[in-house]
Design a protein around this motif. Sequence first.
Motif, mmCIF file in Angstrom:
data_model
loop_
_atom_site.group_PDB
_atom_site.id
_atom_site.type_symbol
_atom_site.label_atom_id
_atom_site.label_comp_id
_atom_site.label_asym_id
_atom_site.label_seq_id
_atom_site.Cartn_x
_atom_site.Cartn_y
_atom_site.Cartn_z
ATOM 1 N N ARG A 28 0.823 -1.205 0.000
ATOM 2 C CA ARG A 28 0.000 0.000 0.000
ATOM 3 C C ARG A 28 0.861 1.261 0.000
ATOM 4 O O ARG A 28 0.551 2.245 -0.667
ATOM 5 C CB ARG A 28 -0.919 -0.005 1.216
ATOM 6 C CG ARG A 28 -1.878 -1.192 1.217
ATOM 7 C CD ARG A 28 -2.626 -1.318 2.533
ATOM 8 N NE ARG A 28 -3.749 -0.400 2.601
ATOM 9 C CZ ARG A 28 -4.483 -0.232 3.697
ATOM 10 N NH1 ARG A 28 -4.189 -0.901 4.802
ATOM 11 N NH2 ARG A 28 -5.501 0.602 3.690
ATOM 12 N N THR A 56 -16.602 0.146 -1.788
ATOM 13 C CA THR A 56 -15.396 -0.061 -2.586
ATOM 14 C C THR A 56 -15.632 -0.907 -3.833
ATOM 15 O O THR A 56 -15.239 -0.517 -4.948
ATOM 16 C CB THR A 56 -14.300 -0.710 -1.717
ATOM 17 O OG1 THR A 56 -14.050 0.140 -0.584
ATOM 18 C CG2 THR A 56 -13.020 -0.907 -2.500
ATOM 19 N N ILE A 107 -7.896 3.067 -5.079
ATOM 20 C CA ILE A 107 -9.017 2.399 -4.410
ATOM 21 C C ILE A 107 -8.601 0.999 -3.956
ATOM 22 O O ILE A 107 -8.926 0.561 -2.846
ATOM 23 C CB ILE A 107 -10.228 2.325 -5.354
ATOM 24 C CG1 ILE A 107 -10.734 3.727 -5.664
ATOM 25 C CG2 ILE A 107 -11.351 1.489 -4.743
ATOM 26 C CD1 ILE A 107 -11.761 3.771 -6.768
ATOM 27 N N VAL A 117 -6.309 1.363 -0.884
ATOM 28 C CA VAL A 117 -7.032 1.752 0.330
ATOM 29 C C VAL A 117 -7.774 0.552 0.910
ATOM 30 O O VAL A 117 -7.750 0.295 2.114
ATOM 31 C CB VAL A 117 -8.013 2.904 0.026
ATOM 32 C CG1 VAL A 117 -8.945 3.148 1.217
ATOM 33 C CG2 VAL A 117 -7.247 4.174 -0.318
ATOM 34 N N ARG A 120 -15.518 0.189 2.416
ATOM 35 C CA ARG A 120 -15.963 1.506 1.994
ATOM 36 C C ARG A 120 -14.787 2.475 2.025
ATOM 37 O O ARG A 120 -13.955 2.433 2.933
ATOM 38 C CB ARG A 120 -17.094 1.992 2.910
ATOM 39 C CG ARG A 120 -17.884 3.159 2.349
ATOM 40 C CD ARG A 120 -19.219 3.342 3.036
ATOM 41 N NE ARG A 120 -19.107 3.763 4.412
ATOM 42 C CZ ARG A 120 -20.117 4.295 5.107
ATOM 43 N NH1 ARG A 120 -21.308 4.428 4.539
ATOM 44 N NH2 ARG A 120 -19.951 4.655 6.359
ATOM 45 N N ILE A 121 -14.721 3.318 1.021
ATOM 46 C CA ILE A 121 -13.639 4.289 0.909
ATOM 47 C C ILE A 121 -14.172 5.683 1.187
ATOM 48 O O ILE A 121 -15.315 6.001 0.839
ATOM 49 C CB ILE A 121 -12.991 4.218 -0.496
ATOM 50 C CG1 ILE A 121 -11.790 5.169 -0.599
ATOM 51 C CG2 ILE A 121 -13.996 4.539 -1.582
ATOM 52 C CD1 ILE A 121 -11.024 5.023 -1.902
ATOM 53 N N ARG A 122 -13.356 6.490 1.830
ATOM 54 C CA ARG A 122 -13.726 7.881 2.082
ATOM 55 C C ARG A 122 -12.901 8.775 1.147
ATOM 56 O O ARG A 122 -11.671 8.673 1.102
ATOM 57 C CB ARG A 122 -13.459 8.272 3.534
ATOM 58 C CG ARG A 122 -13.719 9.745 3.816
ATOM 59 C CD ARG A 122 -13.790 10.043 5.303
ATOM 60 N NE ARG A 122 -12.616 9.590 6.027
ATOM 61 C CZ ARG A 122 -12.524 9.544 7.355
ATOM 62 N NH1 ARG A 122 -13.573 9.878 8.087
ATOM 63 N NH2 ARG A 122 -11.418 9.139 7.935
ATOM 64 N N CYS A 132 -7.922 10.174 -0.211
ATOM 65 C CA CYS A 132 -8.637 8.900 -0.103
ATOM 66 C C CYS A 132 -8.106 8.134 1.106
ATOM 67 O O CYS A 132 -6.888 7.953 1.239
ATOM 68 C CB CYS A 132 -8.448 8.058 -1.356
ATOM 69 S SG CYS A 132 -8.969 8.858 -2.888
ATOM 70 N N THR A 133 -9.006 7.679 1.961
ATOM 71 C CA THR A 133 -8.623 6.916 3.143
ATOM 72 C C THR A 133 -9.658 5.821 3.376
ATOM 73 O O THR A 133 -10.778 5.882 2.853
ATOM 74 C CB THR A 133 -8.575 7.810 4.400
ATOM 75 O OG1 THR A 133 -9.864 8.403 4.605
ATOM 76 C CG2 THR A 133 -7.536 8.905 4.263
ATOM 77 N N PRO A 134 -9.307 4.791 4.175
ATOM 78 C CA PRO A 134 -10.331 3.820 4.562
ATOM 79 C C PRO A 134 -11.385 4.501 5.432
ATOM 80 O O PRO A 134 -11.081 5.456 6.155
ATOM 81 C CB PRO A 134 -9.533 2.775 5.370
ATOM 82 C CG PRO A 134 -8.096 3.037 5.077
ATOM 83 C CD PRO A 134 -7.981 4.486 4.748
ATOM 84 N N ASP A 135 -12.597 4.027 5.356
ATOM 85 C CA ASP A 135 -13.667 4.566 6.204
ATOM 86 C C ASP A 135 -13.597 3.866 7.550
ATOM 87 O O ASP A 135 -14.133 2.780 7.727
ATOM 88 C CB ASP A 135 -15.031 4.345 5.542
ATOM 89 C CG ASP A 135 -16.155 4.899 6.402
ATOM 90 O OD1 ASP A 135 -15.919 5.858 7.148
ATOM 91 O OD2 ASP A 135 -17.277 4.346 6.331
ATOM 92 N N SER A 193 -9.250 11.929 8.657
ATOM 93 C CA SER A 193 -8.365 11.460 7.593
ATOM 94 C C SER A 193 -6.901 11.666 7.947
ATOM 95 O O SER A 193 -6.044 10.862 7.583
ATOM 96 C CB SER A 193 -8.701 12.178 6.283
ATOM 97 O OG SER A 193 -8.520 13.573 6.421
#
Length: 276
Positions: free
Chosen positions: A31, A162, A230, A233, A237-239, A251-254, A260
């Motif tokens: 990552r 996602t 995506i 991450v 669900r992605i934020r 972009c971060t993980p929810d 963030s």
Amino acid sequence: MCGGPPPPAGPPRPPPAGPVPPLVFLPAHRRGGAAAGRDETIPMLCKMRIGVDLDEVTMACTDRYRLTYRRVDWVPADGDVSYDLCILPRPLEAVCDAVKGGDVSVRMATNRTETGEVTLVGFRVGDRVVTSRVGDTEFINAAGHLKGVNDKGYRTTLLVPTEPFLAAIKRADLVRESREAVVRITVDREEIRIGAGAGSQAMAEPIAATVHGEIGGTIAFNPQFLREGITAVGGDRIRMEIDTPVRPIMCTPDLDDTPSLDSPYRYLIMPIRIAS
């Protein structure tokens, strides 16, 4: 039997600075390296910056159009340890190959000068040792850059599932007019629309999303960079935090209510300017 002097001894092996479990190192490297450059004529952008600060290890990469930042916890052998290093991808890939062979922790160690400058880094995985020279650390301050971007604020926050998001981007990629064409994201009240193509080939697929803040507006992306982000991450669900069509998107993980800036993984991507 041939005579002659013995081969020169290698550098002394320093004591290990601390272990990183394999189930932590492998995904952190994957990552953290998602934004590494591929143009070897600019070697600095191909490197990964590894930062060690007390009980945290960070991995960061950038190719100028996006930036990744991964933070993991670890247990240092010496409680007072802090340094930064830049490493080319090949030694780290060798470490990952060694880790895949079994459930063995990665132990990192460094050689330093009398002034404390790190000159060599070594990774021990079981009986295998991978060493690498350390590159110039005049690399982007990822944490500081991300904080600067975050401090300017965002007008809209999207929470998007996602798998449907990734699938829609892949379908939009199929109808692009050319490799240089973009994928567009339009924000609506309770959904986003993924669009690409023109004329009879145009498409705009809706994806249910939770939208906080302002709605409206279209932002364009390089579809490969967006897909890779995506995927890196991950999660259900992605934020995505967005502002204007020319400001970078975070972009971060929810992760529930985690801001963030405190997320253990951040993927920053620049949108592509399009004619209005």
